[in-house]
Design a protein around this motif. Sequence first.
Motif, mmCIF file in Angstrom:
data_model
loop_
_atom_site.group_PDB
_atom_site.id
_atom_site.type_symbol
_atom_site.label_atom_id
_atom_site.label_comp_id
_atom_site.label_asym_id
_atom_site.label_seq_id
_atom_site.Cartn_x
_atom_site.Cartn_y
_atom_site.Cartn_z
ATOM 1 N N LEU A 72 0.863 -1.178 0.000
ATOM 2 C CA LEU A 72 0.000 0.000 0.000
ATOM 3 C C LEU A 72 0.899 1.227 0.000
ATOM 4 O O LEU A 72 1.737 1.384 0.878
ATOM 5 C CB LEU A 72 -0.902 0.003 1.239
ATOM 6 N N TYR A 73 0.754 2.071 -1.009
ATOM 7 C CA TYR A 73 1.488 3.340 -1.084
ATOM 8 C C TYR A 73 0.439 4.438 -1.013
ATOM 9 O O TYR A 73 -0.303 4.673 -1.956
ATOM 10 C CB TYR A 73 2.295 3.409 -2.378
ATOM 11 N N ALA A 74 0.342 5.072 0.143
ATOM 12 C CA ALA A 74 -0.696 6.075 0.380
ATOM 13 C C ALA A 74 -0.096 7.462 0.494
ATOM 14 O O ALA A 74 1.018 7.637 0.971
ATOM 15 C CB ALA A 74 -1.463 5.736 1.652
ATOM 16 N N GLY A 75 -0.855 8.436 0.038
ATOM 17 C CA GLY A 75 -0.448 9.826 0.139
ATOM 18 C C GLY A 75 -1.564 10.706 -0.362
ATOM 19 O O GLY A 75 -2.620 10.220 -0.784
ATOM 20 N N ASN B 71 -5.828 14.257 3.796
ATOM 21 C CA ASN B 71 -5.031 14.831 4.871
ATOM 22 C C ASN B 71 -5.750 16.079 5.363
ATOM 23 O O ASN B 71 -5.847 17.069 4.630
ATOM 24 C CB ASN B 71 -3.627 15.163 4.378
ATOM 25 N N VAL B 72 -6.242 16.032 6.591
ATOM 26 C CA VAL B 72 -7.026 17.155 7.119
ATOM 27 C C VAL B 72 -6.178 18.422 7.277
ATOM 28 O O VAL B 72 -6.717 19.516 7.367
ATOM 29 C CB VAL B 72 -7.697 16.801 8.460
ATOM 30 N N ARG B 73 -4.851 18.273 7.261
ATOM 31 C CA ARG B 73 -3.962 19.432 7.396
ATOM 32 C C ARG B 73 -3.682 20.105 6.059
ATOM 33 O O ARG B 73 -3.049 21.151 6.022
ATOM 34 C CB ARG B 73 -2.647 19.028 8.042
ATOM 35 N N LYS B 74 -4.125 19.510 4.970
ATOM 36 C CA LYS B 74 -3.837 20.055 3.644
ATOM 37 C C LYS B 74 -5.123 20.269 2.862
ATOM 38 O O LYS B 74 -5.986 19.406 2.824
ATOM 39 C CB LYS B 74 -2.954 19.092 2.832
ATOM 40 N N GLY B 75 -5.237 21.429 2.214
ATOM 41 C CA GLY B 75 -6.323 21.649 1.267
ATOM 42 C C GLY B 75 -5.950 21.007 -0.060
ATOM 43 O O GLY B 75 -4.774 20.896 -0.385
ATOM 44 N N HIS C 65 14.273 16.833 -4.601
ATOM 45 C CA HIS C 65 13.669 18.143 -4.308
ATOM 46 C C HIS C 65 12.284 18.295 -4.956
ATOM 47 O O HIS C 65 11.734 19.378 -5.001
ATOM 48 C CB HIS C 65 14.605 19.257 -4.791
ATOM 49 N N VAL C 66 11.717 17.197 -5.425
ATOM 50 C CA VAL C 66 10.414 17.229 -6.078
ATOM 51 C C VAL C 66 9.329 16.996 -5.039
ATOM 52 O O VAL C 66 9.380 16.032 -4.281
ATOM 53 C CB VAL C 66 10.336 16.147 -7.182
ATOM 54 N N SER C 67 8.350 17.893 -5.008
ATOM 55 C CA SER C 67 7.213 17.716 -4.097
ATOM 56 C C SER C 67 5.955 18.264 -4.743
ATOM 57 O O SER C 67 6.009 19.124 -5.630
ATOM 58 C CB SER C 67 7.470 18.429 -2.763
ATOM 59 N N SER C 68 4.824 17.784 -4.267
ATOM 60 C CA SER C 68 3.542 18.297 -4.742
ATOM 61 C C SER C 68 3.415 19.779 -4.414
ATOM 62 O O SER C 68 2.906 20.558 -5.228
ATOM 63 C CB SER C 68 2.386 17.521 -4.100
#
Length: 182
Positions: A10-13, A43-47, A144-147
């Motif tokens: 399971l890879y969750a994000g 993720n409740v901390r992220k819109g 250094h790649v991120s959403s």
Amino acid sequence: MRKSGPTKALYAGSFDPVTRGHLDIIGKALSTFDAVHVAIGTNVRKGRTFGVQESRQLIVDSVTELWPQAAGSADSLFGGALEVGDYANRSLIGYAHEIGATHIVRGLREASDFNDEFNLHGVAGRIDPRVLMVHFICESQFLHVSSSTAKELAFVGEGIGWLVMPCVEAAFAARRGPSGID
């Protein structure tokens, strides 16, 4: 101890959006486990920039852009070896049980990721030590790649093709209003 049967990771994000770094981890998981389930968690901390269903489609489109041989249905790629789903209002371990995952895959980019992952590893291990957590370090070009970086650069009109697949870049462009991302 040796494995006793098929493995499923399971890879969750949040995958908001899916990046080339995420795809690198998916590729590593596919080469390690019999099956991989990519799950979009809330993720409740992220819109969210993209809704869950749109993110699911962007994962499918990104996977098939990178690996054309993966083509399949919207929820099953590589002949069923890769599934895409989503979950909300339940724990990662609870969802792992629901889908029959034997392992949880996590990606590491930089040293600062380690503390969060170490804490998650400890909590997950206390809930159910039978679901093993495996960490992959992404390739150097994705460190250094991120959403978040993709969203920030897209918002100010910078090219993000080096961070995401063309379908994701096009999805950002489609959202662009006269002064940037809506």
